[in-house]
Scaffold this active site. Sequence first.
Site, PDB file in Angstrom:
ATOM      1  N   ASP A  86       7.747  -5.654  12.687  1.00 15.12           N
ATOM      2  CA  ASP A  86       6.812  -6.620  13.260  1.00 15.12           C
ATOM      3  C   ASP A  86       7.079  -8.037  12.782  1.00 15.12           C
ATOM      4  OD1 ASP A  86       5.908  -6.230  10.618  1.00 15.12           O
ATOM      5  OD2 ASP A  86       4.363  -4.835  11.275  1.00 15.12           O
TER       6      ASP A  86
ATOM      7  N   ASN B 198      -6.764   0.412   6.607  1.00 18.87           N
ATOM      8  CA  ASN B 198      -7.439   0.993   7.773  1.00 18.87           C
ATOM      9  C   ASN B 198      -6.555   1.994   8.508  1.00 18.87           C
ATOM     10  OD1 ASN B 198      -5.583  -0.661   9.031  1.00 18.87           O
ATOM     11  ND2 ASN B 198      -7.081  -1.837  10.218  1.00 18.87           N
TER      12      ASN B 198
ATOM     13  N   GLU C  61      -2.996  -1.282  15.132  1.00 16.46           N
ATOM     14  CA  GLU C  61      -4.333  -1.233  14.555  1.00 16.46           C
ATOM     15  C   GLU C  61      -5.150  -0.080  15.148  1.00 16.46           C
ATOM     16  OE1 GLU C  61      -5.072  -2.966  12.073  1.00 16.46           O
ATOM     17  OE2 GLU C  61      -4.413  -5.043  12.194  1.00 16.46           O
TER      18      GLU C  61
END
Length: 241
Positions: free
Chosen positions: A67, A136, A143
């Site tokens: 990324d 997370n 995400e």
Amino acid sequence: MNIIVTANYEVLSETAANRIAEVIKNKPNAVLGLATGSTPIGLYKKLVTYNKENLIDFSRVTTFNLDEYIGIPASHTQSYRYFMDYHLFNHINIDYQKTHVPNGMAKDIQAECEAYDEMLRGHGGIDIQVLGIGNNGHIGFNEPGSALTVGTHVTELAQGTIEANSRFFSTREEVPTQAITMGIGDIMKAREVILLASGITKADIISRLLEDKIDTYIPASLLQAHPHVTVIVDQLAGQLI
């Protein structure tokens, strides 16, 4: 999914480096998938040492990073291109033209995503993919959400991710809110995956990752469906296993 709990971060880094070294020795033109963040820094330090000691040769290796932030140039000290140059590429005998990081300053970001996937396909896919994991459960910048994207794409960073990344910037306002990331499908196509986690803050998500279920709200849990994944954690990150 193979789980390795190491005594400390140093051993974690060495364990990961040894596996990558083995892949390169067996396939000198290996394609490596690489990650940024604090966790793989020790791994890269080990790889630099191995290269300087002539234990591994990067001259035919190709790399693809997961990324890159959108909106900051490669020369920015917090860009992932800068990170990789600083911690690895500038110190090994790799052909710089074979190191690939998405261009977060591309005029046409969608075209950049499509071109990145095309390059991945053109190189025959990734032989071994290095991953970290967010608190997370994100891998790359995939995400949590009700649906996940297969290919390289633009993603809006979760507030928790922005908060976590803000420590690297002078002000919170400087933190990018978008990134280009390989998709879950890109990651799952890698022939082998090693996921690294260190420190007590990762203990909860590592415990949840290893539960016997797949949940798009814990993107890393999809790795349970991959045939060749090794999770390498230190004792602090693995204390709830």
